[in-house]
Design a protein around this motif. Structure first.
Motif, mmCIF file in Angstrom:
data_model
loop_
_atom_site.group_PDB
_atom_site.id
_atom_site.type_symbol
_atom_site.label_atom_id
_atom_site.label_comp_id
_atom_site.label_asym_id
_atom_site.label_seq_id
_atom_site.Cartn_x
_atom_site.Cartn_y
_atom_site.Cartn_z
ATOM 1 N N PRO A 279 0.834 -1.211 0.000
ATOM 2 C CA PRO A 279 0.000 0.000 0.000
ATOM 3 C C PRO A 279 0.862 1.252 0.000
ATOM 4 O O PRO A 279 2.032 1.222 0.406
ATOM 5 C CB PRO A 279 -0.802 -0.138 1.300
ATOM 6 N N ILE A 340 3.629 -6.284 9.532
ATOM 7 C CA ILE A 340 3.036 -5.776 8.290
ATOM 8 C C ILE A 340 4.083 -5.059 7.445
ATOM 9 O O ILE A 340 4.152 -5.265 6.216
ATOM 10 C CB ILE A 340 1.868 -4.822 8.622
ATOM 11 N N TYR A 344 5.380 -6.540 3.579
ATOM 12 C CA TYR A 344 5.226 -5.825 2.311
ATOM 13 C C TYR A 344 6.556 -5.313 1.772
ATOM 14 O O TYR A 344 6.574 -4.516 0.830
ATOM 15 C CB TYR A 344 4.266 -4.651 2.485
ATOM 16 N N THR A 497 -14.509 -4.844 0.152
ATOM 17 C CA THR A 497 -13.277 -5.254 -0.530
ATOM 18 C C THR A 497 -13.585 -6.097 -1.759
ATOM 19 O O THR A 497 -12.967 -5.922 -2.825
ATOM 20 C CB THR A 497 -12.380 -6.042 0.440
ATOM 21 N N GLN A 509 -5.996 -2.290 0.294
ATOM 22 C CA GLN A 509 -5.528 -2.213 1.686
ATOM 23 C C GLN A 509 -6.050 -0.968 2.395
ATOM 24 O O GLN A 509 -6.683 -1.059 3.457
ATOM 25 C CB GLN A 509 -3.991 -2.244 1.735
ATOM 26 N N TRP A 510 -5.761 0.209 1.844
ATOM 27 C CA TRP A 510 -6.247 1.439 2.455
ATOM 28 C C TRP A 510 -7.771 1.511 2.406
ATOM 29 O O TRP A 510 -8.414 2.047 3.328
ATOM 30 C CB TRP A 510 -5.653 2.654 1.753
ATOM 31 N N SER A 512 -9.956 -0.990 2.583
ATOM 32 C CA SER A 512 -10.529 -1.825 3.646
ATOM 33 C C SER A 512 -10.362 -1.164 5.006
ATOM 34 O O SER A 512 -11.259 -1.240 5.860
ATOM 35 C CB SER A 512 -9.882 -3.211 3.641
ATOM 36 N N TYR A 566 -9.106 -4.160 7.906
ATOM 37 C CA TYR A 566 -7.960 -4.580 7.092
ATOM 38 C C TYR A 566 -7.571 -6.032 7.381
ATOM 39 O O TYR A 566 -7.316 -6.808 6.443
ATOM 40 C CB TYR A 566 -6.755 -3.679 7.356
ATOM 41 N N ASN A 570 -7.601 -8.805 4.597
ATOM 42 C CA ASN A 570 -6.341 -9.455 4.249
ATOM 43 C C ASN A 570 -6.487 -10.973 4.246
ATOM 44 O O ASN A 570 -6.023 -11.655 3.322
ATOM 45 C CB ASN A 570 -5.264 -9.022 5.232
#
Length: 583
Positions: A279, A340, A344, A497, A509-510, A512, A566, A570
């Motif tokens: 993200p 997290i 990523y 989502t 991502q953002w 959710s 999130y 996810n």
């Protein structure tokens, strides 16, 4: 992994010990003729609950010599209370009949102070053995003459060696006239009772208000909504996924490999090469999600402790428990953020760790500082004392901050291994234009409607406790409502989502997070409605405290629900992409 398993349990043990020892210390036992302290706390306008001033800002009978202050309770001081020994002579089981406390001579300044206070409906608060006593300064009679009460009746109910209840009343009003001499008197009457010490706070609880049928009916409606939403979302998603997986399987049978590659897919399957991209603003994203997970655990622990410890019985217990729980759950904050960020592919982990540790405390400190400046301008007791601020900063620096560092190291080394089901393409896939209801902004705004609808009645009761002199005690119901909120947020954000991915937008991502966090908007809008309809707040300082506090509450609950959204999304995204063939 050993550190991750042991640290939270140690934190819970420390908190439980703290609350248990605190409850033992507060259960005071007296022998006959032991001194019982009557503490003076605050005065302030009745319509503005948080606008409080020192009891002796009015020219009452002041203690002789240096006044003894109760500075042992961190939670009480953080709430802006100031307990001062009134030096009223009260002995355990010794009755007193109308004894003089002092003589107050009314000069022009004293008359003006008392008249201004009475015209503004000033009330005051006292404490005796941690039991609150309330009264008004005076009243205006039928002829608009300002009268001040000059006699206190204190009836103390006791069971054995413990004080159970205190009845406080006032009488003998006298007119406020310049040059008049007021004889301030009090009486004490001791009354035996069979009520147990554990039930002594029941008289302060408004059962008719909190256990109204509307309260239970709203909870039932929320439960029905959860069942309906769970069934609806599960049926829609399962039917859609099963249909697409069946179609995909039939293509494997009916078409050759070359033909299958030429079949045009649509919807979420087209995004398998982009859906696991990091993200934007990864450091901020990992910090804010970690904060939300910490707040979720914090709220859960506070509710559990309130249920079993009956924290509403003790002055400042909720505030004290919040402070220590926040510090001790900082390991969860660091672990979640570190995991997290590393998963990523983040490289500047130290920068992310610092942002994680400072993000929420700085927001709280900024809002509190603004409110403190306003309160100091008005001379109120609302500002946090400097020595208490030092203690709070020390707790953050020596407990919270090290736990964030340890949690980050554990998270990036043991919880952040990349395990994406699909490989990410080098070039991002362009996002096609869709109808307005499939845009990110609309999905985010709609994501908070159902969660807010499931808890807005309980928010009304919580707001009433904060701003209308009620004591909240139904923490079992609050736990149920909190669980309902989590479940509704999970289903609402998963559905949002899935709609976003079907619109071929891989920035989930953002989206959710913001879909769950949008509940903060609705809570704050509701607070504006509550302010205008349900309160009679009339001062700028009280309005500032009201909106500053509700803003902090809205942000905290929004970050919490955003993190839940999130995490649920996810897990959902990884589940659906694990079942397709990624290239």
């Amino acid at each position: 992994m050993v550190m991750a398993a042991s640290s939270p349990s140690d934190s819970v043990f420390v908190i439980l010990c703290f609350l248990f020892l605190s409850s033992l210390a507060l259960a005071t036992k007296y022998q006959e003729d032991d001194n019982v302290t009557l503490w003076a706390n605050v005065v302030g306008p009745y319509n503005n609950p948080q606008e409080t001033y020192s009891f002796y800002s009015l020219p009452y009978c002041r203690p002789s010599g240096v006044a003894t202050k109760n500075t042992s309770d961190l939670g009480v001081l953080l709430k802006g209370n100031q307990l001062i020994d009134t030096q009223v002579d009260i002995k355990f089981k010794r009755d007193i009949h109308r004894i003089s406390l002092c003589e107050v001579k009314l000069d022009a300044a004293a008359v003006k102070l008392f008249k201004d206070a009475i015209s503004s409906s000033y009330w005051f608060e006292l404490f005796l053995d941690d039991l609150p006593l309330w009264g008004f300064i005076g009243h205006e009679d039928y002829y608009n003459k300002v009268m001040i009460y000059t006699h206190w009746n204190i009836a103390i109910h006791y069971n054995g060696e413990q004080i159970i209840h205190v009845n406080f009343s006032q009488e003998n009003p006298k007119p406020l006239e310049k040059g008049r001499q007021l004889n301030m008197t009090y009486s004490v009457n001791w009354i035996p009772t069979d009520t147990k010490f554990s039930r002594r706070f029941d008289v302060y609880l408004d059962h008719r208000f909190f256990e109204h049928q509307v309260h239970w009916f709203s909870i039932f409606n929320s439960l029905v909504m959860v069942v309906f939403l769970a069934g609806l979302v599960s049926k829609i998603l399962m039917r859609t996924l099963c249909t697409e997986d069946g179609k995909h399987a039939r293509e494997d049978i009916d078409l050759g490999l070359l033909e299958k590659e030429l079949v045009e897919e649509s919807g979420w399957k087209l995004l398998h090469g982009d859906v696991f991209r990091p993200p934007q603003n990864l450091a901020l994203f990992s910090a804010i999600v970690g904060t939300g997970v910490q707040l979720m655990m914090l709220v859960f622990l506070l509710i559990i402790f309130a249920i079993f410890g009956r924290l509403y019985m003790w002055r400042g217990a909720i505030t004290t428990a919040f402070l220590y729980c926040y510090a001790l759950t900082s390991f969860v904050l660091g672990y979640t953020s570190g995991a997290i960020y590393f998963r990523y592919g983040g490289e500047k982990w130290k920068k992310a760790m610092i942002l994680t540790a400072f993000l929420f405390p700085c927001i709280g400190f900024a809002i509190s500082s603004i409110l403190d400046i306003i309160a100091m301008f008005y001379g109120s007791l609302a500002p946090i004392p400097s020595n208490i601020m030092v203690v709070a900063l020390a707790i953050w620096a020596f407990i919270s901050l090290p736990l964030v560092v340890v949690g980050t190291l554990v998270g990036r080394n043991f919880g952040g291994a990349p395990n994406d089901p699909c490989r990410t393409n080098t070039i991002p896939r362009p996002i096609p234009e869709k109808r307005f209801y499939l845009t990110r902004s609309v999905i985010c705004l709609m994501g908070g409607v159902l969660p807010f609808g499931s808890i807005f009645v309980e928010i009304y009761f919580v707001f009433t406790c904060l701003w209308n002199y009620k004591i909240y005690y139904l923490y079992g119901v609050l736990l149920l409502v909190f669980i309902i909120l989590i479940i509704v947020t999970i289903f609402a954000t998963i559905l949002g989502t899935y709609m976003l991915l079907n619109a071929e937008n891989h920035h989930w991502q953002w989206t959710s997070f913001l879909a769950g966090a949008s509940i903060a908007i609705y809570i704050f809008l509701y607070s504006i409605y509550y302010y205008h309809v349900k309160t009679r707040i009339s001062s700028f300082i009280q309005a500032s405290i009201y909106f500053g506090s509700t803003l902090m509450l809205s942000l905290g609950l929004g970050i919490l629900c955003g993190a839940v959204g999130y995490v649920a999304s996810n897990l959902f995204v990884r589940w659906i992409y694990r079942n397709i063939k990624c290239e």
